[in-house]
Design a protein around this motif. Structure first.
Motif, PDB file in Angstrom:
ATOM      1  N   GLY A   7       0.556  -1.171   0.065  1.00 23.67           N
ATOM      2  CA  GLY A   7       0.174  -0.058  -0.260  1.00 23.67           C
ATOM      3  C   GLY A   7       0.785   1.369  -0.195  1.00 23.67           C
ATOM      4  N   HIS A   8       2.074   1.175  -0.146  1.00 30.20           N
ATOM      5  CA  HIS A   8       3.089   2.474  -0.335  1.00 30.20           C
ATOM      6  C   HIS A   8       3.823   1.645  -1.654  1.00 30.20           C
ATOM      7  N   CYS A   9       4.393   2.965  -1.489  1.00 23.70           N
ATOM      8  CA  CYS A   9       5.362   3.521  -2.377  1.00 23.70           C
ATOM      9  C   CYS A   9       6.889   3.142  -2.620  1.00 23.70           C
ATOM     10  N   LEU A  10       7.805   1.830  -2.985  1.00 25.88           N
ATOM     11  CA  LEU A  10       8.798   1.731  -2.831  1.00 25.88           C
ATOM     12  C   LEU A  10       9.795   2.630  -3.359  1.00 25.88           C
ATOM     13  N   SER A  11       9.483   3.056  -4.504  1.00 28.94           N
ATOM     14  CA  SER A  11      10.886   4.215  -5.528  1.00 28.94           C
ATOM     15  C   SER A  11       9.353   4.641  -6.603  1.00 28.94           C
ATOM     16  N   VAL A  12       9.998   5.870  -7.088  1.00 24.83           N
ATOM     17  CA  VAL A  12       9.218   6.593  -8.086  1.00 24.83           C
ATOM     18  C   VAL A  12      10.194   7.302  -8.424  1.00 24.83           C
ATOM     19  N   ASN A  13       9.963   7.952  -9.948  1.00 22.52           N
ATOM     20  CA  ASN A  13      11.082   8.820 -10.272  1.00 22.52           C
ATOM     21  C   ASN A  13      10.513  10.281  -9.572  1.00 22.52           C
ATOM     22  N   PRO A  14      11.036  11.739 -10.350  1.00 24.68           N
ATOM     23  CA  PRO A  14      10.966  12.831 -10.403  1.00 24.68           C
ATOM     24  C   PRO A  14       9.285  12.908 -11.039  1.00 24.68           C
ATOM     25  N   ALA A  15       9.655  12.808 -11.811  1.00 26.54           N
ATOM     26  CA  ALA A  15       8.264  12.935 -13.585  1.00 26.54           C
ATOM     27  C   ALA A  15       7.190  12.354 -12.176  1.00 26.54           C
ATOM     28  N   PHE A  16       7.291  10.780 -11.672  1.00 26.57           N
ATOM     29  CA  PHE A  16       6.149  10.475 -11.078  1.00 26.57           C
ATOM     30  C   PHE A  16       5.925  11.602  -9.640  1.00 26.57           C
ATOM     31  N   ALA A  17       6.615  11.658  -9.010  1.00 25.99           N
ATOM     32  CA  ALA A  17       6.180  12.967  -8.085  1.00 25.99           C
ATOM     33  C   ALA A  17       5.852  14.490  -8.002  1.00 25.99           C
ATOM     34  N   ARG A  18       5.897  14.684  -9.101  1.00 26.44           N
ATOM     35  CA  ARG A  18       5.602  15.858 -10.249  1.00 26.44           C
ATOM     36  C   ARG A  18       3.685  15.581 -10.552  1.00 26.44           C
ATOM     37  N   MET A  19       3.701  14.730 -11.031  1.00 31.47           N
ATOM     38  CA  MET A  19       2.722  14.836 -11.351  1.00 31.47           C
ATOM     39  C   MET A  19       1.681  14.427 -10.581  1.00 31.47           C
ATOM     40  N   PHE A  20       2.290  13.970  -9.086  1.00 31.34           N
ATOM     41  CA  PHE A  20       0.765  14.337  -8.342  1.00 31.34           C
ATOM     42  C   PHE A  20       1.036  15.031  -6.905  1.00 31.34           C
ATOM     43  N   GLY A  21       2.160  16.314  -7.571  1.00 31.79           N
ATOM     44  CA  GLY A  21       2.048  17.716  -6.968  1.00 31.79           C
ATOM     45  C   GLY A  21       3.026  17.246  -5.961  1.00 31.79           C
ATOM     46  N   TYR A  22       3.833  17.016  -5.353  1.00 31.20           N
ATOM     47  CA  TYR A  22       4.681  16.143  -5.019  1.00 31.20           C
ATOM     48  C   TYR A  22       6.276  17.148  -5.005  1.00 31.20           C
ATOM     49  N   ASP A  23       7.123  17.836  -3.915  1.00 29.05           N
ATOM     50  CA  ASP A  23       8.204  18.201  -4.886  1.00 29.05           C
ATOM     51  C   ASP A  23       9.053  17.741  -4.816  1.00 29.05           C
ATOM     52  N   SER A  24       9.580  16.026  -4.796  1.00 30.51           N
ATOM     53  CA  SER A  24      10.645  15.243  -4.594  1.00 30.51           C
ATOM     54  C   SER A  24      10.197  14.035  -4.425  1.00 30.51           C
ATOM     55  N   PRO A  25      10.778  12.559  -5.074  1.00 25.91           N
ATOM     56  CA  PRO A  25      10.456  11.246  -4.755  1.00 25.91           C
ATOM     57  C   PRO A  25      10.162  10.925  -3.149  1.00 25.91           C
ATOM     58  N   GLU A  26      11.803  10.963  -2.780  1.00 29.00           N
ATOM     59  CA  GLU A  26      11.494  11.235  -1.695  1.00 29.00           C
ATOM     60  C   GLU A  26      10.156  11.611  -0.317  1.00 29.00           C
ATOM     61  N   GLU A  27       9.548  12.809  -0.714  1.00 29.76           N
ATOM     62  CA  GLU A  27       8.164  13.502  -0.148  1.00 29.76           C
ATOM     63  C   GLU A  27       7.348  12.343  -0.202  1.00 29.76           C
ATOM     64  N   LEU A  28       6.835  12.374  -2.133  1.00 32.64           N
ATOM     65  CA  LEU A  28       5.768  11.522  -1.936  1.00 32.64           C
ATOM     66  C   LEU A  28       5.931   9.868  -0.914  1.00 32.64           C
ATOM     67  N   ILE A  29       7.134   9.341  -1.710  1.00 31.36           N
ATOM     68  CA  ILE A  29       7.491   7.924  -0.331  1.00 31.36           C
ATOM     69  C   ILE A  29       6.908   8.028   0.837  1.00 31.36           C
ATOM     70  N   SER A  30       7.223   8.995   1.580  1.00 26.93           N
ATOM     71  CA  SER A  30       7.456   9.494   3.125  1.00 26.93           C
ATOM     72  C   SER A  30       5.967   9.472   3.711  1.00 26.93           C
ATOM     73  N   SER A  31       4.976  10.779   1.947  1.00 26.54           N
ATOM     74  CA  SER A  31       3.429  10.921   2.802  1.00 26.54           C
ATOM     75  C   SER A  31       2.333  10.538   2.371  1.00 26.54           C
ATOM     76  N   ILE A  32       2.832   9.021   1.055  1.00 28.94           N
ATOM     77  CA  ILE A  32       1.852   7.840   1.135  1.00 28.94           C
ATOM     78  C   ILE A  32       1.802   6.966   2.236  1.00 28.94           C
ATOM     79  N   THR A  33       0.847   6.796   2.682  1.00 28.71           N
ATOM     80  CA  THR A  33       0.938   4.939   3.209  1.00 28.71           C
ATOM     81  C   THR A  33      -0.235   4.419   3.253  1.00 28.71           C
ATOM     82  N   ASP A  34      -1.000   4.326   2.398  1.00 29.25           N
ATOM     83  CA  ASP A  34      -2.194   3.957   1.375  1.00 29.25           C
ATOM     84  C   ASP A  34      -2.880   4.462   0.855  1.00 29.25           C
ATOM     85  N   ILE A  35      -1.846   3.905  -0.415  1.00 28.22           N
ATOM     86  CA  ILE A  35      -2.143   4.178  -2.109  1.00 28.22           C
ATOM     87  C   ILE A  35      -3.341   4.415  -2.281  1.00 28.22           C
ATOM     88  N   GLY A  36      -4.182   2.945  -1.709  1.00 25.02           N
ATOM     89  CA  GLY A  36      -5.624   3.180  -2.377  1.00 25.02           C
ATOM     90  C   GLY A  36      -6.166   4.057  -1.495  1.00 25.02           C
TER      91      GLY A  36
END
Length: 167
Positions: free
Chosen positions: A1-30
Motif C-alpha cells: 500500500g505504499h511506494c517503494l520507489s518513484v521517479n521525479p516525474a511521477f512525484a511532480r505529476m502528483f504534486g510533490y516536490d520530490s520522490p522522497e516527499e511522495l514516498i514518505s507521505s503516501i502510506t495508503d495508495i488505495g
C-alpha cells in the motif's frame, strides 16, 4: 500500500516536490492516490489474475486534493526473497479525458438538436438509413424508426426519381 520507489516525474505529476516527499507521505495508495479505492482493488485483482495491467484508467488525487486522470501500466515483480511488488508507469491523461467529456457533451447537444428539429433528418451509410428523427417519420408517414432503419434511403423517394437520386 505504499511506494517503494518513484521517479521525479511521477512525484511532480502528483504534486510533490520530490520522490522522497511522495514516498514518505503516501502510506495508503488505495485511499491517498485513488479517488475511488475500488480502482486499486481492481488493479490488484487484475495483477493477481493476469500478472499485468495495461492502460487502466482511474481518477486520482494530487497532493493538493485536485483530481487528475491517470492511465496505468503495471506488472508483478518478485524480489530475491520472493516477495511481490508492482512495477509500472502512470501517465496523466486529464486533458484527454476533458476533451472526451467535452466531445460527448457536444455530441449530446447535437443529438438533441437533431431529434427535436422541425426538419426531417436521416443519416445513411452505404445507402442504408442508420438514423431518422421523429420529424422524418412524421413527414413520410412512419410510426417507428425500426420501419426505416436498415432499409435503403430510397424508400422515401418516388419510384420515378430513384435512379436520379441514387446517381
Amino acid at each position: 500500500g505504499h511506494c517503494l520507489s518513484v521517479n521525479p516525474a511521477f512525484a511532480r505529476m502528483f504534486g510533490y516536490d520530490s520522490p522522497e516527499e511522495l514516498i514518505s507521505s503516501i502510506t495508503d495508495i488505495g485511499r491517498q492516490i485513488y479517488a475511488n479505492p475500488s480502482d486499486r482493488e481492481s488493479i490488484q485483482r487484475l495483477l493477481a489474475e493476469r500478472g499485468n495491467v495495461e492502460a487502466y484508467e482511474a481518477e486520482a488525487y494530487r497532493k493538493d486534493g485536485k483530481k487528475i486522470w491517470i492511465s496505468i501500466n503495471a506488472h508483478v515483480m518478485r524480489d530475491n526473497n520472493g516477495a511481490e511488488y508492482y512495477e509500472g508507469t502512470n501517465q496523466d491523461i486529464t486533458e484527454r479525458k476533458r476533451m472526451e467529456e467535452s466531445l460527448l457533451e457536444s455530441e449530446e447537444r447535437y443529438r438533441i438538436a437533431i431529434e427535436y428539429s422541425n426538419d426531417g433528418v436521416s443519416l445513411s451509410r452505404g445507402g442504408l438509413n442508420i438514423y431518422v428523427n421523429r420529424k422524418f417519420l412524421d413527414i413520410f408517414g412512419y410510426d417507428k424508426p425500426e420501419e426505416v432503419i436498415g432499409k435503403s434511403h430510397s424508400i422515401t423517394v418516388h419510384p420515378s426519381d430513384r435512379d436520379m437520386v441514387t446517381d
